[in-house]
Design an enzyme around this catalytic site. Structure first.
Site, short mmCIF file in Angstrom:
data_model
loop_
_atom_site.label_atom_id
_atom_site.label_comp_id
_atom_site.label_asym_id
_atom_site.label_seq_id
_atom_site.Cartn_x
_atom_site.Cartn_y
_atom_site.Cartn_z
N PHE A 160 0.85 -1.19 0.00
CA PHE A 160 0.00 0.00 0.00
C PHE A 160 0.88 1.24 0.00
O PHE A 160 1.80 1.36 0.80
CB PHE A 160 -0.93 0.03 1.22
CG PHE A 160 -1.88 1.19 1.20
CD1 PHE A 160 -3.00 1.15 0.41
CD2 PHE A 160 -1.62 2.34 1.94
CE1 PHE A 160 -3.88 2.24 0.35
CE2 PHE A 160 -2.48 3.43 1.90
CZ PHE A 160 -3.62 3.38 1.10
N ASP A 181 9.05 2.62 1.37
CA ASP A 181 7.90 3.37 1.85
C ASP A 181 7.79 3.11 3.35
O ASP A 181 7.33 2.06 3.79
CB ASP A 181 6.65 2.91 1.11
CG ASP A 181 5.39 3.58 1.64
OD1 ASP A 181 5.44 4.20 2.73
OD2 ASP A 181 4.34 3.47 0.97
N LYS A 227 2.62 9.76 8.22
CA LYS A 227 1.93 9.30 9.42
C LYS A 227 2.54 9.82 10.73
O LYS A 227 2.27 10.95 11.11
CB LYS A 227 1.82 7.76 9.41
CG LYS A 227 0.85 7.27 8.34
CD LYS A 227 0.31 5.88 8.62
CE LYS A 227 -0.90 5.59 7.75
NZ LYS A 227 -0.61 4.84 6.54
C1 LIG Z 1 -0.90 5.15 5.09
C2 LIG Z 1 0.12 4.78 4.10
C3 LIG Z 1 0.32 5.52 2.93
C4 LIG Z 1 -0.58 6.68 2.54
O1 LIG Z 1 -0.43 7.75 3.38
P1 LIG Z 1 -1.50 8.95 3.29
O2 LIG Z 1 -0.99 9.95 4.28
O3 LIG Z 1 -2.82 8.37 3.63
O4 LIG Z 1 -1.47 9.46 1.90
C5 LIG Z 1 1.34 5.16 2.10
N1 LIG Z 1 2.15 4.12 2.38
C6 LIG Z 1 2.00 3.37 3.49
C7 LIG Z 1 2.93 2.25 3.76
C8 LIG Z 1 0.97 3.67 4.38
O5 LIG Z 1 0.79 2.90 5.47
#
Ligand SMILES: *Cc1c(COP(=O)(O)O)cnc(C)c1O
Length: 401
Positions: A136, A221, A250
């Site tokens: 994700f 990420d 986050k």
């Molecule tokens: C939550 C998340 C995102 C997206 O972040 P947003 O601030 O909602 O755009 C991207 N990568 C990972 C691994 C995430 O957990």
């Protein structure tokens, strides 16, 4: 005006289905709703509230900066952004920082930079991006297409091109996919939304080596794993495998929206003046709060405690499972943990979430089969114990129908 769940259905786009509970106040790992009912927070706003609710250091930073200057745009830089960038580069492999407002935006920047880098340095054909099933990376069209869940990316017309996927931890499949046309590999160093799936260290090392062999950039990420979540400042440090580009969001702002992409000088220079940007990126308010969060989390005291608190969670969940036999395993690292439902409860993660809320506990799911816990990194031992006691009541409710 009645600000209740019903109003949501009248005035909000229906892309979410929130709980009936509307929280109005939080302190540490406790939250109160409109009725005054109290909850223990094991969700942390989806791994965002790394210091719980209304942590004094963050409140002070917000108030201080709020009385100085809020916003400037990128026509002028500002002190909080410069200080935060300096601290982030001092604490990581990176030399350069690009500020955004969310995880998706940080990833969007990383992917665009990788494409630019390959175009400038190699060839027009080097455009392939490899990512992993169940990964994700956010909800912009580029990032959601790179993410490995078709349910999120389908139904919006033609997608950004030359993006390929294989299974996480499947080295043979990855090796078959990567080539000199691969521009970048994007991966979470522990898959969060996909179900709290830990990487095999050998796999991550091999991905790094194959990226080097094919001159592809490795993008980690760390939007969910970053800023202390796994017990290291960034998860790559615990793995001992360094990416070329890292994204973080986050927990970075501890509840204030901010994201960042960090990288080396050599790679960063390909985002020349005018090639990318954001109105709010590097906003002084966001950076001031993030600086306070970063300073507070990036201490041995907080990071070592994350590892210790992980064990409290694991012991508590094990005791619950000994009684009720609902999980097949507890996986994850630090305070990014997933209790995987066993065959008798397959697909029922949401039932455990609803039962938790009914028993005064905020939890999360990761997919339909994993109950996820991402509490504050500084949650007290007492709150962990009290929250687990509530979770035990929730499990009993589900088991007893
Ligand atoms: C939550 C998340 C995102 C997206 O972040 P947003 O601030 O909602 O755009 C991207 N990568 C990972 C691994 C995430 O957990």
């Amino acid at each position: 005006m009645q600000t209740n769940r019903e109003l949501f259905d009248h005035v909000m786009v229906p892309n979410y289905n929130p709980s009936e509970v509307i929280p109005v106040k939080g302190k540490g790992s406790r939250v109160w709703d409109q009725k005054g009912d109290e909850y223990i927070d094991f969700a942390g706003g989806i791994a965002v509230n790394c210091l719980g609710h209304c942590h004094p250091a963050l409140v002070n930073a917000l108030k201080d900066q709020g009385e100085k200057i809020w916003h400037l745009s990128n026509v002028m830089t500002n002190e909080p952004a410069l200080r935060l960038a300096k601290k982030m580069t001092d604490a990581t492999f990176a030399d350069k920082v690009y500020f955004a407002n969310s995880g998706a935006e940080a990833n969007e920047a990383a992917l665009k930079l990788a494409r630019r880098f390959a175009l400038d340095k190699h060839s027009e054909d080097k455009t392939q991006i490899i990512a992993f099933n169940k990964g994700f990376h956010g909800r912009t069209f580029f990032t959601v297409t790179v993410g490995g869940q078709a349910a999120y990316s389908d139904g919006f017309g033609p997608k950004p091109a030359d993006i390929a996927h294989c299974d996480y931890n499947d080295l043979a499949a990855f090796e078959a996919l990567i080539s000199d046309n691969t521009c970048a590999v994007m991966m979470e160093p522990l898959q969060g939304e996909g179900g709290i799936i830990c990487p095999d260290l050998e796999f991550v090392k091999a991905v790094r080596a194959l990226c080097d062999k094919h001159h592809a950039l490795l993008i980690f990420d760390e939007v969910q794993t970053g800023v202390g979540r796994t017990g290291d400042l960034y998860a790559y440090q615990g793995l001992g495998v360094t990416p070329d580009i890292l994204t973080t969001a986050k927990a970075l702002g501890g509840g204030f929206p901010i994201g960042a992409m960090i990288t080396t000088t050599d790679i960063a220079q390909h985002l020349k003046i005018g090639t990318h940007g954001s109105t709010y990126g590097g906003n002084p308010l966001a950076c001031a709060v993030a600086e306070a969060a970063f300073d507070t989390v990036n201490t041995p005291e907080v990071l070592d405690n994350v590892k210790r608190k992980e064990q409290l969670f694991r012991d508590g969940l094990q005791a619950i499972n000994d009684k009720f036999n609902v999980f097949s395993e507890v996986r994850g690292k630090g305070l990014l943990l997933g209790a995987v439902l066993n065959n008798d409860y397959t697909g029922r993660a949401r039932d455990f979430l609803v039962a938790s809320t009914n028993n005064g506990l905020m939890a999360l799911v990761a997919g339909t089969n994993v109950v996820r816990f991402t509490p504050s990194l500084v949650i007290s031992d007492e709150d962990i114990k009290a929250g687990l006691a509530r979770f035990e009541l929730a499990v009993a409710d589900v088991v007893n129908g």
